[in-house]
Scaffold this motif. Structure first.
Motif, PDB file in Angstrom:
ATOM      1  N   ARG A 170       0.820  -1.424  -0.141  1.00  0.00           N
ATOM      2  CA  ARG A 170      -0.334  -0.116   0.607  1.00  0.00           C
ATOM      3  C   ARG A 170       1.059   1.118   0.301  1.00  0.00           C
ATOM      4  O   ARG A 170       0.570   1.930  -0.881  1.00  0.00           O
ATOM      5  N   ARG A 171       1.947   1.119   0.671  1.00  0.00           N
ATOM      6  CA  ARG A 171       2.560   2.288   0.819  1.00  0.00           C
ATOM      7  C   ARG A 171       4.024   1.857   1.253  1.00  0.00           C
ATOM      8  O   ARG A 171       3.998   1.006   2.900  1.00  0.00           O
ATOM      9  N   VAL A 172       5.396   2.577   0.699  1.00  0.00           N
ATOM     10  CA  VAL A 172       5.877   1.854   0.896  1.00  0.00           C
ATOM     11  C   VAL A 172       6.914   2.658  -0.589  1.00  0.00           C
ATOM     12  O   VAL A 172       6.721   3.336  -0.841  1.00  0.00           O
ATOM     13  N   LEU A 173       8.941   2.778   0.077  1.00  0.00           N
ATOM     14  CA  LEU A 173       9.184   3.324  -0.609  1.00  0.00           C
ATOM     15  C   LEU A 173      10.034   2.544  -1.206  1.00  0.00           C
ATOM     16  O   LEU A 173      10.443   1.191  -0.887  1.00  0.00           O
ATOM     17  N   LEU A 174      10.144   3.087  -2.522  1.00  0.00           N
ATOM     18  CA  LEU A 174      11.048   1.829  -3.855  1.00  0.00           C
ATOM     19  C   LEU A 174      11.793   2.562  -4.354  1.00  0.00           C
ATOM     20  O   LEU A 174      11.946   3.321  -4.313  1.00  0.00           O
ATOM     21  N   LYS A 175      12.708   1.031  -4.961  1.00  0.00           N
ATOM     22  CA  LYS A 175      14.191   2.321  -6.494  1.00  0.00           C
ATOM     23  C   LYS A 175      13.513   0.949  -6.720  1.00  0.00           C
ATOM     24  O   LYS A 175      14.104   0.049  -7.633  1.00  0.00           O
ATOM     25  N   SER A 176      13.710   2.106  -8.014  1.00  0.00           N
ATOM     26  CA  SER A 176      13.654   0.778  -9.484  1.00  0.00           C
ATOM     27  C   SER A 176      14.466   0.611 -10.143  1.00  0.00           C
ATOM     28  O   SER A 176      15.731   0.467  -9.312  1.00  0.00           O
ATOM     29  N   ASP A 177      14.808  -0.807 -10.478  1.00  0.00           N
ATOM     30  CA  ASP A 177      16.029  -0.769 -11.096  1.00  0.00           C
ATOM     31  C   ASP A 177      17.051  -0.460 -11.783  1.00  0.00           C
ATOM     32  O   ASP A 177      17.618  -0.064 -11.549  1.00  0.00           O
ATOM     33  N   GLY A 178      16.562   0.779 -12.140  1.00  0.00           N
ATOM     34  CA  GLY A 178      17.961   1.940 -12.982  1.00  0.00           C
ATOM     35  C   GLY A 178      18.214   3.118 -11.876  1.00  0.00           C
ATOM     36  O   GLY A 178      18.684   3.947 -12.222  1.00  0.00           O
ATOM     37  N   GLY A 179      17.419   2.980 -10.482  1.00  0.00           N
ATOM     38  CA  GLY A 179      17.642   3.800  -9.872  1.00  0.00           C
ATOM     39  C   GLY A 179      16.289   5.251  -9.276  1.00  0.00           C
ATOM     40  O   GLY A 179      16.938   5.731  -8.530  1.00  0.00           O
ATOM     41  N   ILE A 180      15.445   4.892  -9.891  1.00  0.00           N
ATOM     42  CA  ILE A 180      14.217   6.113  -9.383  1.00  0.00           C
ATOM     43  C   ILE A 180      13.745   5.303  -7.912  1.00  0.00           C
ATOM     44  O   ILE A 180      13.192   5.064  -7.600  1.00  0.00           O
ATOM     45  N   GLU A 181      13.544   6.905  -7.226  1.00  0.00           N
ATOM     46  CA  GLU A 181      12.959   6.334  -6.233  1.00  0.00           C
ATOM     47  C   GLU A 181      12.648   6.845  -6.372  1.00  0.00           C
ATOM     48  O   GLU A 181      11.890   7.972  -6.154  1.00  0.00           O
ATOM     49  N   PHE A 182      11.060   6.509  -4.886  1.00  0.00           N
ATOM     50  CA  PHE A 182       9.497   6.992  -4.870  1.00  0.00           C
ATOM     51  C   PHE A 182       8.610   6.472  -4.146  1.00  0.00           C
ATOM     52  O   PHE A 182       9.266   5.182  -2.960  1.00  0.00           O
ATOM     53  N   LEU A 183       7.647   7.015  -4.148  1.00  0.00           N
ATOM     54  CA  LEU A 183       6.513   6.981  -2.801  1.00  0.00           C
ATOM     55  C   LEU A 183       5.349   6.046  -3.042  1.00  0.00           C
ATOM     56  O   LEU A 183       5.078   6.623  -4.058  1.00  0.00           O
ATOM     57  N   LEU A 184       5.720   4.802  -3.140  1.00  0.00           N
ATOM     58  CA  LEU A 184       3.920   3.963  -3.792  1.00  0.00           C
ATOM     59  C   LEU A 184       2.905   4.370  -2.508  1.00  0.00           C
ATOM     60  O   LEU A 184       3.565   4.014  -1.088  1.00  0.00           O
ATOM     61  N   ASP A 185       2.302   5.277  -2.840  1.00  0.00           N
ATOM     62  CA  ASP A 185       1.168   5.573  -1.845  1.00  0.00           C
ATOM     63  C   ASP A 185      -0.164   5.005  -2.084  1.00  0.00           C
ATOM     64  O   ASP A 185      -0.640   6.409  -3.203  1.00  0.00           O
ATOM     65  N   LEU A 186      -0.682   4.257  -2.541  1.00  0.00           N
ATOM     66  CA  LEU A 186      -2.260   3.240  -2.827  1.00  0.00           C
ATOM     67  C   LEU A 186      -3.116   3.827  -1.645  1.00  0.00           C
ATOM     68  O   LEU A 186      -2.917   3.801  -0.775  1.00  0.00           O
ATOM     69  N   ALA A 187      -4.384   3.783  -2.340  1.00  0.00           N
ATOM     70  CA  ALA A 187      -5.278   4.453  -1.283  1.00  0.00           C
ATOM     71  C   ALA A 187      -5.378   2.799  -0.065  1.00  0.00           C
ATOM     72  O   ALA A 187      -6.210   3.586   0.830  1.00  0.00           O
ATOM     73  N   GLU A 188      -5.059   1.665  -0.893  1.00  0.00           N
ATOM     74  CA  GLU A 188      -5.351   0.118  -0.199  1.00  0.00           C
ATOM     75  C   GLU A 188      -3.871  -0.529  -0.606  1.00  0.00           C
ATOM     76  O   GLU A 188      -3.752  -0.166  -1.422  1.00  0.00           O
ATOM     77  N   ALA A 189      -3.984  -1.390  -0.026  1.00  0.00           N
ATOM     78  CA  ALA A 189      -3.009  -2.622  -0.147  1.00  0.00           C
ATOM     79  C   ALA A 189      -3.642  -3.248  -1.155  1.00  0.00           C
ATOM     80  O   ALA A 189      -4.746  -3.555  -1.555  1.00  0.00           O
ATOM     81  N   THR A 190      -2.441  -3.254  -2.376  1.00  0.00           N
ATOM     82  CA  THR A 190      -2.870  -4.006  -3.662  1.00  0.00           C
ATOM     83  C   THR A 190      -1.979  -4.699  -4.181  1.00  0.00           C
ATOM     84  O   THR A 190      -0.779  -4.399  -3.575  1.00  0.00           O
ATOM     85  N   LEU A 191      -1.853  -5.843  -4.769  1.00  0.00           N
ATOM     86  CA  LEU A 191      -1.251  -6.864  -5.654  1.00  0.00           C
ATOM     87  C   LEU A 191      -0.670  -6.274  -7.000  1.00  0.00           C
ATOM     88  O   LEU A 191      -2.281  -5.963  -8.092  1.00  0.00           O
ATOM     89  N   LEU A 192       0.392  -5.881  -6.854  1.00  0.00           N
ATOM     90  CA  LEU A 192       0.910  -5.441  -8.041  1.00  0.00           C
ATOM     91  C   LEU A 192       1.202  -6.358  -8.725  1.00  0.00           C
ATOM     92  O   LEU A 192       1.953  -7.706  -8.447  1.00  0.00           O
ATOM     93  N   ARG A 193       1.134  -6.625 -10.491  1.00  0.00           N
ATOM     94  CA  ARG A 193       0.841  -7.829 -10.532  1.00  0.00           C
ATOM     95  C   ARG A 193       1.817  -7.548 -12.156  1.00  0.00           C
ATOM     96  O   ARG A 193       2.001  -6.455 -12.583  1.00  0.00           O
ATOM     97  N   HIS A 194       2.601  -8.496 -12.264  1.00  0.00           N
ATOM     98  CA  HIS A 194       3.993  -8.690 -13.604  1.00  0.00           C
ATOM     99  C   HIS A 194       2.796  -7.482 -15.022  1.00  0.00           C
ATOM    100  O   HIS A 194       1.914  -8.137 -15.289  1.00  0.00           O
TER     101      HIS A 194
END
Length: 160
Positions: A32-56
């Protein structure tokens, strides 16, 4: 201020080019909400309204409009094939009856490797093969913000 991604674009429903990818194991894709870093190094905050299963294949839309594609880490799986569409449905029923996570496709089912389950499936006439692929199991009836704390007061035919 960190970049935010507050929108998930479902796989196959977005077009355009992703600026980067983020590769995550299955257990790290329900967020739902977590700091992530893309494979190429872009840092961002995933900030969703509810916990979501991110799919391929999903896209995470950054607040600057760029998109980061979600990639599932390939993992050791068991590919289950059947002799007919009906047989595949029967095998899916047996797997569901054991509450196993399963990725159901038109001509096969993918599950986590389990030699006991593989043996059961082969006795039921399935053809199995060990594969290493991204695992994107079905969400299930309670996916999408619901939990399993539901009551079972919906009558099970007590003398009616």
């Amino acid at each position: 201020m960190a970049l935010r991604a507050s929108e998930v674009l479902p796989a196959k429903h977005w077009s355009g080019n992703a600026v980067d990818e983020i590769t995550l194991e299955k257990d790290r894709r329900h967020r739902r909400r977590v700091l992530l870093k893309s494979d190429g190094g872009i840092e961002f905050l995933l900030d969703l309204a509810e916990a979501t299963l991110l799919r391929h294949g999903d896209g995470l839309k950054l607040d600057d409009g760029r998109i980061i594609a979600v990639r599932a880490v390939p993992e050791p799986l068991l590919e289950v094939r059947a002799s007919s569409p009906l047989h595949l449905l029967q095998l899916a029923w047996h797997l569901g009856n054991r509450h196993l996570e399963a990725q159901i496709e038109e001509s096969r089912i993918l599950i986590r490797r389990d030699h006991v389950i593989a043996n059961m499936l082969e006795k039921l006439g399935a053809t199995t093969a060990e594969v290493i692929e991204p695992f994107d199991p079905e969400g299930g009836a309670y996916a999408g913000g619901h939990n399993h704390d539901h009551s079972h007061h919906h009558g099970h035919g007590h003398g009616h």
